[in-house]
Design a protein around this motif. Structure first.
Motif, PDB file in Angstrom:
ATOM      1  N   PHE A   1       0.738  -1.134  -0.035  1.00  0.00           N
ATOM      2  CA  PHE A   1      -0.050   0.039   0.064  1.00  0.00           C
ATOM      3  C   PHE A   1       1.002   1.395   0.071  1.00  0.00           C
ATOM      4  CE2 PHE A   1      -4.319   1.163   1.913  1.00  0.00           C
ATOM      5  CZ  PHE A   1      -4.733   2.340   0.890  1.00  0.00           C
ATOM      6  N   GLN A   2       0.981   2.000  -1.213  1.00  0.00           N
ATOM      7  CA  GLN A   2       1.921   3.185  -1.150  1.00  0.00           C
ATOM      8  C   GLN A   2       1.271   4.198  -0.712  1.00  0.00           C
ATOM      9  OE1 GLN A   2       5.168   3.062  -2.088  1.00  0.00           O
ATOM     10  NE2 GLN A   2       5.039   0.812  -2.218  1.00  0.00           N
ATOM     11  N   PRO A   3       2.034   5.325  -0.290  1.00  0.00           N
ATOM     12  CA  PRO A   3       1.511   6.545   0.247  1.00  0.00           C
ATOM     13  C   PRO A   3       0.772   7.342  -1.023  1.00  0.00           C
ATOM     14  CG  PRO A   3       3.484   6.243   0.937  1.00  0.00           C
ATOM     15  CD  PRO A   3       3.447   5.184   0.067  1.00  0.00           C
ATOM     16  N   GLY A   4      -0.210   8.083  -1.044  1.00  0.00           N
ATOM     17  CA  GLY A   4      -1.052   8.906  -1.984  1.00  0.00           C
ATOM     18  C   GLY A   4      -1.729   8.092  -2.807  1.00  0.00           C
ATOM     19  N   TRP A   5      -2.167   6.672  -2.377  1.00  0.00           N
ATOM     20  CA  TRP A   5      -2.871   5.770  -3.089  1.00  0.00           C
ATOM     21  C   TRP A   5      -4.120   5.769  -2.250  1.00  0.00           C
ATOM     22  CZ3 TRP A   5      -2.545   1.671  -7.215  1.00  0.00           C
ATOM     23  CH2 TRP A   5      -1.388   2.169  -7.938  1.00  0.00           C
ATOM     24  N   VAL A   6      -5.430   5.408  -2.806  1.00  0.00           N
ATOM     25  CA  VAL A   6      -6.740   4.970  -2.362  1.00  0.00           C
ATOM     26  C   VAL A   6      -6.993   3.735  -2.636  1.00  0.00           C
ATOM     27  CG1 VAL A   6      -9.199   5.552  -2.273  1.00  0.00           C
ATOM     28  CG2 VAL A   6      -7.375   7.390  -2.081  1.00  0.00           C
ATOM     29  N   TRP A   7      -7.423   2.807  -1.817  1.00  0.00           N
ATOM     30  CA  TRP A   7      -7.764   1.365  -2.196  1.00  0.00           C
ATOM     31  C   TRP A   7      -9.174   1.392  -1.756  1.00  0.00           C
ATOM     32  CZ3 TRP A   7      -3.572  -2.809  -0.344  1.00  0.00           C
ATOM     33  CH2 TRP A   7      -2.510  -2.485  -1.138  1.00  0.00           C
ATOM     34  N   LEU A   8     -10.039   0.997  -2.835  1.00  0.00           N
ATOM     35  CA  LEU A   8     -11.586   0.998  -2.538  1.00  0.00           C
ATOM     36  C   LEU A   8     -12.055  -0.337  -2.383  1.00  0.00           C
ATOM     37  CD1 LEU A   8     -12.162   3.531  -5.342  1.00  0.00           C
ATOM     38  CD2 LEU A   8     -13.186   3.932  -3.341  1.00  0.00           C
ATOM     39  N   ALA A   9     -12.375  -0.791  -1.074  1.00  0.00           N
ATOM     40  CA  ALA A   9     -12.482  -2.286  -0.788  1.00  0.00           C
ATOM     41  C   ALA A   9     -13.987  -2.417  -0.201  1.00  0.00           C
ATOM     42  CB  ALA A   9     -11.609  -2.692   0.209  1.00  0.00           C
TER      43      ALA A   9
ATOM     44  N   GLN B   1     -10.021  11.177 -11.975  1.00  0.00           N
ATOM     45  CA  GLN B   1     -10.353  12.533 -12.622  1.00  0.00           C
ATOM     46  C   GLN B   1      -9.115  13.536 -12.008  1.00  0.00           C
ATOM     47  OE1 GLN B   1     -14.171  13.248 -12.625  1.00  0.00           O
ATOM     48  NE2 GLN B   1     -14.845  12.264 -14.409  1.00  0.00           N
ATOM     49  N   HIS B   2      -8.893  13.248 -10.540  1.00  0.00           N
ATOM     50  CA  HIS B   2      -7.994  14.064  -9.782  1.00  0.00           C
ATOM     51  C   HIS B   2      -6.656  13.452  -9.773  1.00  0.00           C
ATOM     52  CE1 HIS B   2     -11.792  15.954  -8.530  1.00  0.00           C
ATOM     53  NE2 HIS B   2     -11.108  17.032  -8.194  1.00  0.00           N
ATOM     54  N   GLY B   3      -6.297  12.752 -10.443  1.00  0.00           N
ATOM     55  CA  GLY B   3      -5.032  12.106 -10.710  1.00  0.00           C
ATOM     56  C   GLY B   3      -4.435  11.157  -9.519  1.00  0.00           C
ATOM     57  N   ILE B   4      -5.447  10.723  -8.694  1.00  0.00           N
ATOM     58  CA  ILE B   4      -5.111   9.844  -7.631  1.00  0.00           C
ATOM     59  C   ILE B   4      -5.164   8.336  -7.977  1.00  0.00           C
ATOM     60  CG2 ILE B   4      -5.851   9.084  -5.293  1.00  0.00           C
ATOM     61  CD1 ILE B   4      -4.851  11.911  -5.719  1.00  0.00           C
ATOM     62  N   PRO B   5      -3.971   7.627  -7.750  1.00  0.00           N
ATOM     63  CA  PRO B   5      -4.035   6.128  -8.163  1.00  0.00           C
ATOM     64  C   PRO B   5      -4.901   5.300  -7.173  1.00  0.00           C
ATOM     65  CG  PRO B   5      -1.981   6.792  -7.232  1.00  0.00           C
ATOM     66  CD  PRO B   5      -2.606   8.117  -7.227  1.00  0.00           C
ATOM     67  N   ILE B   6      -5.569   4.531  -7.742  1.00  0.00           N
ATOM     68  CA  ILE B   6      -6.393   3.554  -7.191  1.00  0.00           C
ATOM     69  C   ILE B   6      -6.263   2.087  -7.109  1.00  0.00           C
ATOM     70  CG2 ILE B   6      -8.304   5.220  -7.079  1.00  0.00           C
ATOM     71  CD1 ILE B   6      -9.852   3.692  -9.219  1.00  0.00           C
ATOM     72  N   ARG B   7      -6.639   1.319  -6.315  1.00  0.00           N
ATOM     73  CA  ARG B   7      -6.905  -0.136  -6.373  1.00  0.00           C
ATOM     74  C   ARG B   7      -8.373  -0.428  -5.943  1.00  0.00           C
ATOM     75  NH1 ARG B   7      -3.080  -4.436  -6.505  1.00  0.00           N
ATOM     76  NH2 ARG B   7      -3.867  -6.673  -5.932  1.00  0.00           N
TER      77      ARG B   7
ATOM     78  N   VAL C   1      -9.808  12.505  -2.120  1.00  0.00           N
ATOM     79  CA  VAL C   1      -8.535  13.179  -2.749  1.00  0.00           C
ATOM     80  C   VAL C   1      -7.740  13.979  -1.786  1.00  0.00           C
ATOM     81  CG1 VAL C   1      -8.297  14.712  -4.693  1.00  0.00           C
ATOM     82  CG2 VAL C   1     -10.275  13.091  -4.858  1.00  0.00           C
ATOM     83  N   GLU C   2      -8.435  14.622  -0.930  1.00  0.00           N
ATOM     84  CA  GLU C   2      -7.524  15.498  -0.066  1.00  0.00           C
ATOM     85  C   GLU C   2      -6.552  14.577   0.705  1.00  0.00           C
ATOM     86  OE1 GLU C   2      -8.198  18.399   3.827  1.00  0.00           O
ATOM     87  OE2 GLU C   2      -9.896  18.015   2.621  1.00  0.00           O
TER      88      GLU C   2
ATOM     89  N   ALA D   1      -2.365  14.291   0.606  1.00  0.00           N
ATOM     90  CA  ALA D   1      -1.660  14.795   1.864  1.00  0.00           C
ATOM     91  C   ALA D   1      -0.565  13.334   2.144  1.00  0.00           C
ATOM     92  CB  ALA D   1      -2.424  14.620   2.918  1.00  0.00           C
ATOM     93  N   GLY D   2      -0.591  12.667   1.218  1.00  0.00           N
ATOM     94  CA  GLY D   2       0.473  11.226   1.224  1.00  0.00           C
ATOM     95  C   GLY D   2      -0.103  10.227   2.256  1.00  0.00           C
ATOM     96  N   LYS D   3      -1.242  10.225   2.533  1.00  0.00           N
ATOM     97  CA  LYS D   3      -1.750   9.224   3.359  1.00  0.00           C
ATOM     98  C   LYS D   3      -2.088   7.928   2.516  1.00  0.00           C
ATOM     99  CE  LYS D   3      -2.300  11.778   6.868  1.00  0.00           C
ATOM    100  NZ  LYS D   3      -1.401  11.553   8.166  1.00  0.00           N
TER     101      LYS D   3
END
Length: 287
Positions: A19-27, A124-130, A92-93, A97-99
């Protein structure tokens, strides 16, 4: 895994994603029982900096992420809740913030869970997801009630619908005539509030009032309650039983299989009520 939800379970050996900083995982967290969480979701919980969770996510699941900040973002019909836009932009916020942000949703994030909307906002806001799928309540919750959503003697299709749209009303885009004509087994999410309208629409479209139906509330949890009824009496029976959401409604002959497959009752020492509820007149293994 550990026998205690308060201690951290140990993941079996595998090449688990980092799990890398700046990523959002939708689970998806599954329908309620912590044991129905996937190992990928557990891996995410173990690494997350922030868990943004929905109303139906159990405390026992959140306890597996003691290192993370827990942020409630539940949306329940008829109750004050955060706006979807605010939830999506908060993700996104946090990511910017690198979370390591885990968006934990009940059931499966892509089954009436707004996961598609949130994922699209992030991209759309450039955030990488899983994306981590979960067990949907319309399948897993009914299975805990002993109701298979498919059975070859009953149906070769199953129809999933939601009981309300963005406005909180019954979805205006649904063609109830087509659903009544084509849905061999119908599973309705979030339908308790408008069950009277839904039942009337199906009956007006020609559905049999004596068709078996079931209502499962708080599925897979210790508070689970199952009401067996019919389409014609479902709304009245729900009111008389005082049932409250969250719920899954199922309409179709597969509901009869609960008479055989109520495995929780069997585990308590009760005998099956009927080992041939579909009236096949032959053993189940006979084709």
């Amino acid at each position: 895994m550990s026998d205690s939800f308060t201690s951290l379970p140990v993941l079996p050996g595998n090449d688990w994603p980092d799990f890398q900083p700046g990523w959002v995982w939708l689970a998806g967290a599954g329908p309620g029982d912590p044991g129905l969480l996937t190992l990928h979701a557990l891996n995410a919980l173990r690494q997350a900096d922030v868990v943004v969770y929905d109303a139906l996510v159990q405390d026992a699941i959140l306890a597996w992420a003691p290192q993370a900040e827990h942020i409630y973002a539940g949306k329940r019909g008829g109750k004050p809740s955060a706006k979807q836009r605010d939830i999506s932009l908060h993700l996104v916020e946090l990511a910017r913030a690198g979370k390591r942000v885990l968006r934990l949703k009940g059931g499966d994030p892509f089954v009436f869970g707004r996961g598609g909307e949130e994922g699209q906002t992030l991209v759309q806001h450039g955030i990488p997801i899983r994306i981590i799928p979960g067990i949907s309540a319309g399948i897993g919750g009914l299975a805990y009630a002993g109701i298979p959503v498919t059975h070859r003697d009953v149906n070769q299709s199953v129809t999933f619908v939601t009981g309300h749209d963005q406005t909180g009303d019954t979805p205006s885009s649904l063609n109830w005539q087509a659903i009544a004509d084509g849905a061999q087994v119908l599973v309705i999410y979030m339908g308790m509030k408008h069950v009277d309208r839904i039942a009337k629409a199906l009956l007006d479209a020609g559905r049999d009032p004596d068709e078996p139906a079931a209502v499962v509330t708080s599925a897979t949890t210790p508070d689970q309650h199952v009401l067996e009824t019919t389409l014609g009496t479902m709304a009245v029976d729900i009111a008389n039983a005082g049932l409250k959401p969250p719920s899954i409604l199922c309409i179709g002959r597969s509901v009869l299989m609960r008479q055989t497959l109520d495995w929780q009752a069997i585990a308590q020492g009760l005998e099956p009520r009927n080992v041939d509820p579909l009236g096949r007149g032959r053993p189940a293994e006979a084709s």
